[in-house]
Design a protein around this motif. Structure first.
Motif, short mmCIF file in Angstrom:
data_model
loop_
_atom_site.label_atom_id
_atom_site.label_comp_id
_atom_site.label_asym_id
_atom_site.label_seq_id
_atom_site.Cartn_x
_atom_site.Cartn_y
_atom_site.Cartn_z
N PRO A 85 27.96 43.67 84.57
CA PRO A 85 27.13 44.04 83.26
C PRO A 85 28.49 44.31 82.15
O PRO A 85 28.17 43.73 81.39
CB PRO A 85 26.18 45.13 83.64
CG PRO A 85 25.87 45.29 85.04
CD PRO A 85 27.09 44.95 85.67
N GLN A 86 29.46 45.07 82.51
CA GLN A 86 30.39 45.50 81.11
C GLN A 86 31.12 43.75 80.82
O GLN A 86 32.04 44.16 80.27
CB GLN A 86 31.74 46.06 82.00
CG GLN A 86 30.79 47.50 81.85
CD GLN A 86 32.01 48.33 82.76
OE1 GLN A 86 31.72 48.63 84.08
NE2 GLN A 86 32.38 49.03 81.64
N ILE A 87 31.55 42.98 81.90
CA ILE A 87 32.10 41.99 81.06
C ILE A 87 30.49 40.92 81.13
O ILE A 87 30.79 39.08 81.23
CB ILE A 87 32.83 41.24 82.56
CG1 ILE A 87 32.49 41.36 83.70
CG2 ILE A 87 33.53 41.63 82.12
CD1 ILE A 87 33.47 39.88 84.58
N SER A 109 35.71 58.59 80.80
CA SER A 109 35.62 57.95 79.81
C SER A 109 34.87 57.15 80.32
O SER A 109 34.62 56.26 81.12
CB SER A 109 36.58 57.86 79.55
OG SER A 109 37.49 57.09 80.05
N CYS A 110 34.23 55.66 79.75
CA CYS A 110 34.25 54.30 79.58
C CYS A 110 34.95 53.62 79.09
O CYS A 110 34.87 53.40 78.10
CB CYS A 110 32.40 54.47 79.16
SG CYS A 110 31.54 52.83 80.02
N GLU A 111 34.98 52.27 79.74
CA GLU A 111 35.93 51.24 78.31
C GLU A 111 34.92 50.18 77.59
O GLU A 111 35.07 49.64 76.98
CB GLU A 111 36.07 50.04 79.67
CG GLU A 111 37.70 50.31 79.70
CD GLU A 111 38.66 50.09 78.84
OE1 GLU A 111 38.18 50.28 77.91
OE2 GLU A 111 39.80 50.95 79.04
N SER A 112 33.39 50.60 78.43
CA SER A 112 32.52 50.39 77.25
C SER A 112 31.84 51.27 76.14
O SER A 112 30.77 50.59 75.93
CB SER A 112 30.89 50.03 77.86
OG SER A 112 31.51 49.03 78.86
N ASP A 156 25.54 53.73 87.34
CA ASP A 156 25.05 53.82 86.63
C ASP A 156 24.33 52.44 85.17
O ASP A 156 23.42 52.32 85.09
CB ASP A 156 25.16 55.33 85.53
CG ASP A 156 24.68 56.00 85.85
OD1 ASP A 156 23.46 56.65 87.08
OD2 ASP A 156 25.01 57.78 85.52
N HIS A 157 25.74 52.13 84.95
CA HIS A 157 26.56 50.45 84.49
C HIS A 157 24.57 49.49 85.26
O HIS A 157 23.99 48.94 84.71
CB HIS A 157 27.28 49.90 84.83
CG HIS A 157 27.94 50.30 83.51
ND1 HIS A 157 28.18 50.46 82.46
CD2 HIS A 157 29.75 51.44 83.75
CE1 HIS A 157 29.06 51.21 81.85
NE2 HIS A 157 29.70 52.13 82.98
N LEU A 158 24.94 49.77 86.32
CA LEU A 158 23.38 48.37 87.52
C LEU A 158 22.58 49.30 87.14
O LEU A 158 21.33 48.44 86.36
CB LEU A 158 24.03 48.77 88.67
CG LEU A 158 24.76 48.69 89.24
CD1 LEU A 158 24.74 48.13 90.57
CD2 LEU A 158 25.93 47.22 88.27
#
Ligand SMILES: [Zn+2]
Length: 214
Positions: free
Chosen positions: A73-75, A130-133, A176-178
């Protein structure tokens, strides 16, 4: 004909076709793709060029952004695919005390499709994350001490991994992203910080936050 060509060139210059995912940059908080529940990948589709292209793009983005974890999802792809890596050279980024206190250990580059997580140790450990998003920020986040992850790899073979400490944290963050969750949903809100706050003062606000890397 010439006019049509000119009109097309004019249009594409001023109104470029939006790039389609999978992106080579990382989507930022606010993008609906980061709040959606990612869908499983059908086993028979794992070896298709479309899925393989998403996986190789994830690897490329991981390398460009020097990330330890990335979810599809991040891309911009709402599918249940994770990439994880904690290379031995990370040891140079942290002091030996921090490396051991955070329970860091190495993990070779791993792709997991349709991952399922089981909690092995319910003890919660609190460390900065931290998170790149959510680029530029960090906060303290409690995570379970140990988890087990099962799924399939980029060839459709089954994968099982048990992890503790920092790797378990990376896994929980990516899982969590999913589910459309970000670390800000489970952080200690008072610890939320802009990582450049000090440099912002030193440079009188003249700091730029980049969302691309070369
Ligand atoms: Zn993240």
């Amino acid at each position: 004909m010439a006019f049509k060509r000119f009109a097309a060139a004019y249009r594409s210059f001023f109104f470029p076709t939006p790039l389609k995912p999978p992106f080579l940059h990382i989507c930022q908080a606010g993008d609906p793709v980061l709040r959606s529940q990612a869908k499983p990948v059908s086993h028979e589709l794992v070896n298709t060029p479309e899925i393989q292209q998403i996986i190789s793009q994830m690897r490329r983005v991981m390398k460009t952004y020097d990330s330890v974890g990335l979810s599809a999802p991040q891309i911009g792809i709402p599918l249940r695919i994770l990439a994880l890596e904690f290379s031995p050279r990370r040891k140079e980024e942290f002091s030996p005390e921090v490396y051991s206190a955070r329970g860091m250990s190495t993990l070779p580059y791993t792709i997991i499709i349709n991952p399922q997580m089981e909690i092995l140790d319910y003890k919660k450990v609190v460390f900065p994350e931290s998170c790149e998003s959510v680029r530029g920020f960090s906060a303290l986040v409690p995570r379970y001490e140990a988890v087990k992850l099962t799924g399939i790899d980029n060839k459709g073979e089954s994968v099982v991994m048990q992890s503790r400490g920092w790797i378990a944290r990376i896994i929980q963050h990516e899982m969590d992203h999913l589910e459309g969750k970000l670390f800000v949903d489970s952080m200690d809100p008072k610890s939320f910080q802009n990582d450049a706050w000090h440099r912002i003062n030193v440079h009188q606000g003249r700091i730029q936050l980049q969302f691309y890397k070369k």
